[in-house]
Design an enzyme around this catalytic site. Structure first.
Site, PDB file in Angstrom:
ATOM      1  N   SER A   1     -29.438   0.188   5.165  1.00 21.96           N
ATOM      2  CA  SER A   1     -29.780  -0.165   6.535  1.00 21.96           C
ATOM      3  C   SER A   1     -30.883   0.781   6.991  1.00 21.96           C
ATOM      4  CB  SER A   1     -28.542   0.024   7.430  1.00 21.96           C
ATOM      5  OG  SER A   1     -28.912   0.036   8.789  1.00 21.96           O
TER       6      SER A   1
ATOM      7  N   TYR B   1     -21.053   5.356   9.653  1.00 22.57           N
ATOM      8  CA  TYR B   1     -21.815   4.221   9.116  1.00 22.57           C
ATOM      9  C   TYR B   1     -23.226   4.660   8.729  1.00 22.57           C
ATOM     10  CZ  TYR B   1     -24.300  -0.174   8.702  1.00 22.57           C
ATOM     11  OH  TYR B   1     -25.083  -1.195   8.224  1.00 22.57           O
TER      12      TYR B   1
HETATM   13  N1  LIG Z   1     -25.666  -7.058  10.298  1.00 20.87           N
HETATM   14  C1  LIG Z   1     -26.588  -6.116  10.428  1.00 20.87           C
HETATM   15  O1  LIG Z   1     -27.194  -5.943  11.514  1.00 20.87           O
HETATM   16  C2  LIG Z   1     -26.933  -5.216   9.286  1.00 20.87           C
HETATM   17  C3  LIG Z   1     -28.053  -4.386   9.407  1.00 20.87           C
HETATM   18  C4  LIG Z   1     -28.382  -3.545   8.349  1.00 20.87           C
HETATM   19  C5  LIG Z   1     -27.608  -3.539   7.212  1.00 20.87           C
HETATM   20  N2  LIG Z   1     -26.515  -4.348   7.130  1.00 20.87           N
HETATM   21  C6  LIG Z   1     -25.708  -4.293   5.906  1.00 20.87           C
HETATM   22  O2  LIG Z   1     -25.734  -5.559   5.292  1.00 20.87           O
HETATM   23  C7  LIG Z   1     -24.516  -5.777   4.590  1.00 20.87           C
HETATM   24  C8  LIG Z   1     -23.941  -7.119   4.983  1.00 20.87           C
HETATM   25  O3  LIG Z   1     -23.744  -7.103   6.380  1.00 20.87           O
HETATM   26  P1  LIG Z   1     -23.409  -8.448   7.190  1.00 20.87           P
HETATM   27  O4  LIG Z   1     -23.930  -8.233   8.554  1.00 20.87           O
HETATM   28  O5  LIG Z   1     -23.799  -9.628   6.412  1.00 20.87           O
HETATM   29  O6  LIG Z   1     -21.811  -8.329   7.236  1.00 20.87           O
HETATM   30  P2  LIG Z   1     -20.730  -9.423   7.670  1.00 20.87           P
HETATM   31  O7  LIG Z   1     -21.373 -10.625   8.266  1.00 20.87           O
HETATM   32  O8  LIG Z   1     -19.721  -8.668   8.479  1.00 20.87           O
HETATM   33  O9  LIG Z   1     -20.088  -9.863   6.264  1.00 20.87           O
HETATM   34  C9  LIG Z   1     -19.387  -8.921   5.524  1.00 20.87           C
HETATM   35  C10 LIG Z   1     -19.019  -9.509   4.179  1.00 20.87           C
HETATM   36  O10 LIG Z   1     -18.341  -8.487   3.427  1.00 20.87           O
HETATM   37  C11 LIG Z   1     -17.017  -8.941   3.088  1.00 20.87           C
HETATM   38  N3  LIG Z   1     -16.119  -7.771   3.117  1.00 20.87           N
HETATM   39  C12 LIG Z   1     -15.764  -7.037   4.202  1.00 20.87           C
HETATM   40  N4  LIG Z   1     -14.890  -6.086   3.827  1.00 20.87           N
HETATM   41  C13 LIG Z   1     -14.700  -6.219   2.491  1.00 20.87           C
HETATM   42  C14 LIG Z   1     -13.897  -5.544   1.537  1.00 20.87           C
HETATM   43  N5  LIG Z   1     -13.081  -4.531   1.888  1.00 20.87           N
HETATM   44  N6  LIG Z   1     -13.930  -5.955   0.245  1.00 20.87           N
HETATM   45  C15 LIG Z   1     -14.724  -6.997  -0.127  1.00 20.87           C
HETATM   46  N7  LIG Z   1     -15.507  -7.670   0.740  1.00 20.87           N
HETATM   47  C16 LIG Z   1     -15.490  -7.291   2.033  1.00 20.87           C
HETATM   48  C17 LIG Z   1     -16.700 -10.009   4.140  1.00 20.87           C
HETATM   49  O11 LIG Z   1     -15.739 -10.963   3.696  1.00 20.87           O
HETATM   50  P3  LIG Z   1     -14.145 -10.698   3.866  1.00 20.87           P
HETATM   51  O12 LIG Z   1     -13.937 -10.254   5.282  1.00 20.87           O
HETATM   52  O13 LIG Z   1     -13.513 -12.004   3.524  1.00 20.87           O
HETATM   53  O14 LIG Z   1     -13.804  -9.630   2.885  1.00 20.87           O
HETATM   54  C18 LIG Z   1     -18.066 -10.675   4.272  1.00 20.87           C
HETATM   55  O15 LIG Z   1     -18.288 -11.550   3.192  1.00 20.87           O
HETATM   56  C19 LIG Z   1     -23.625  -4.578   4.896  1.00 20.87           C
HETATM   57  O16 LIG Z   1     -23.694  -3.640   3.858  1.00 20.87           O
HETATM   58  C20 LIG Z   1     -24.245  -4.008   6.163  1.00 20.87           C
HETATM   59  O17 LIG Z   1     -23.994  -2.634   6.289  1.00 20.87           O
HETATM   60  C21 LIG Z   1     -26.170  -5.203   8.123  1.00 20.87           C
END
Ligand SMILES: NC(=O)c1ccc[n+]([C@@H]2O[C@H](COP(=O)([O-])OP(=O)(O)OC[C@H]3O[C@@H](n4cnc5c(N)ncnc54)[C@H](OP(=O)(O)O)[C@@H]3O)[C@@H](O)[C@H]2O)c1
Length: 270
Positions: free
Chosen positions: A144, A157
Site C-alpha cells: 500500500s 497496518y
Molecule cells: N482497499 C484499499 O484501499 C487498499 C489500498 C491499498 C492496499 N490495499 C491492499 O490490497 C489488498 C486487498 O485489499 P481489498 O481492499 O481488496 O480487500 P477486501 O475487499 O477487504 O478483500 C479481502 C479479501 O481477502 C480475504 N481474506 C480476508 N481475511 C483473510 C484470511 N484470514 N485468510 C484468507 N483470506 C482472507 C477476503 O475473503 P474472506 O473474508 O472470505 O476470507 C477477501 O477475498 C490488501 O492487502 C490491502 O491491504 C487495499
C-alpha cells in the site's frame, strides 16, 4: 506427483472480492489458470464460476484462513492435491485496523500481523524455490502507499505494509538473474469494502486521496508485473505521492498522516 507433471497456475490470496478478484480476472483474461484462496467457500465458488464462464480458464478454489500457520500449509497441500504448481503467487489477502493502537484488540492486531506479514512470508518461502528451480514465474506482493510512512491511528497496518515493501524489494534483488520476478504493488485507497470493515469508510484520508477502481488498479499491477517492474504504484497522483513520501522528513509526515487518519465523530464514526 513429479513436478514436471503438475499444471502451472496463478495462486491468488484474498481472491473472492476486491482487488484480489480483479487481479484474478486480469490473469484469467490472459489465459492463466488460477487457484483462488480466501476463507469463505461460497464467495470463492461464485468468483470461480464467473471467471471460468467469462474466460474459459480452469479456476480452482481453496478455502483457508491464512492468518493461521495451518491455513498457509494447507494451500501447498491443495496445490499438490489438484496436481498444480504456483507459476505466479499473488499475496493479496490483507486486513486493516483503525483507531488508537492501545484501543485495538490484541487478537485483532495479531491477526493483522499474521495475515499481512507472516502469511506473505510463509507462502513466498514455500513457492519461491520451485520458481527458481524452474527458472520461471514470480511473486507479486500487494502492499500500500501507506507502507511508505508511519500511520498513526492505523499504526499496525501501515507498519505491516512497510514490511511487505521492504521484503519484496530485497527479494527482487536476491532473485535477479534467475528469470523469476518479485514485485510489490503499492496502491492508494481502492473502491472495496476494506475501509468499511475497519469502520474507516468516512475518514478524511478517503476523501482527501480519492479512491481508484479495482479494475484500474489490477490492470496496472498485472501489466507492470509482467513487464518486470519491481515497485508498482498506480496512477499519477499516487506515483507523485510515493516520491514525496520517500524524501519528506518524518517530523512533517507523521503529524500529517495522523491528521488524515484520526477518527472524527463528525465524519460519521460513532
Ligand atoms: N482497499 C484499499 O484501499 C487498499 C489500498 C491499498 C492496499 N490495499 C491492499 O490490497 C489488498 C486487498 O485489499 P481489498 O481492499 O481488496 O480487500 P477486501 O475487499 O477487504 O478483500 C479481502 C479479501 O481477502 C480475504 N481474506 C480476508 N481475511 C483473510 C484470511 N484470514 N485468510 C484468507 N483470506 C482472507 C477476503 O475473503 P474472506 O473474508 O472470505 O476470507 C477477501 O477475498 C490488501 O492487502 C490491502 O491491504 C487495499
Amino acid at each position: 506427483m513429479a513436478e514436471r507433471d503438475t499444471v502451472p497456475v496463478t495462486l491468488i490470496t484474498g481472491a473472492s472480492e476486491g482487488l484480489g478478484l480483479a487481479l484474478a480476472r486480469e490473469f484469467a483474461h490472459t489465459g492463466h489458470a488460477l487457484l483462488l484462496v480466501a476463507r469463505t467457500r461460497s464467495t470463492l465458488e461464485e468468483a470461480a464460476q464467473k471467471i471460468n464462464q467469462a474466460t474459459g480458464v480452469e479456476v480452482h478454489i481453496h478455502a483457508a484462513d491464512l492468518s493461521t500457520r495451518e491455513g498457509c500449509k494447507s494451500v501447498v497441500a491443495a496445490l499438490d492435491e489438484y496436481g498444480l504448481h504456483a507459476e505466479y503467487l499473488v499475496n493479496n489477502a490483507g486486513i486493516g485496523l483503525s483507531g488508537p493502537f492501545v484501543e485495538n484488540g490484541s487478537d485483532d492486531l495479531m491477526r493483522l500481523a499474521d495475515l499481512n506479514m507472516r502469511a506473505v512470508t510463509d507462502l513466498t518461502r514455500r513457492v519461491l524455490p520451485g520458481m527458481i528451480s524452474r527458472s520461471s514465474g514470480g511473486v507479486l506482493n500487494i502492499a500500500s502507499l501507506g507502507g511508505y510512512l508511519p500511520g498513526p491511528f492505523q499504526a499496525a497496518y501501515y507498519a505491516s505494509k512497510a514490511y511487505v515493501i521492504s521484503l519484496s524489494e530485497a527479494l527482487a534483488y536476491e532473485v535477479a538473474g534467475t528469470n523469476v520476478r518479485v514485485s510489490v504493488f503499492a496502491p492508494g485507497p481502492l473502491k472495496t469494502r476494506f475501509h468499511e470493515r475497519m469502520d474507516a469508510q468516512n475518514d478524511i484520508y478517503i476523501r482527501f486521496m480519492g479512491v481508484m477502481s479495482v479494475e484500474q488498479a489490477a490492470k496496472s499491477a498485472y501489466k507492470n508485473f509482467m513487464r518486470g517492474r519491481k515497485v508498482i504504484v498506480p496512477g499519477l497522483i499516487n506515483t507523485m505521492s510515493a516520491q514525496m513520501l520517500r524524501i519528506l522528513p518524518h517530523t512533517l509526515l507523521v503529524p500529517f498522516a495522523a491528521w488524515l487518519l484520526r477518527r472524527r465523530e463528525s465524519a460519521g464514526n460513532a
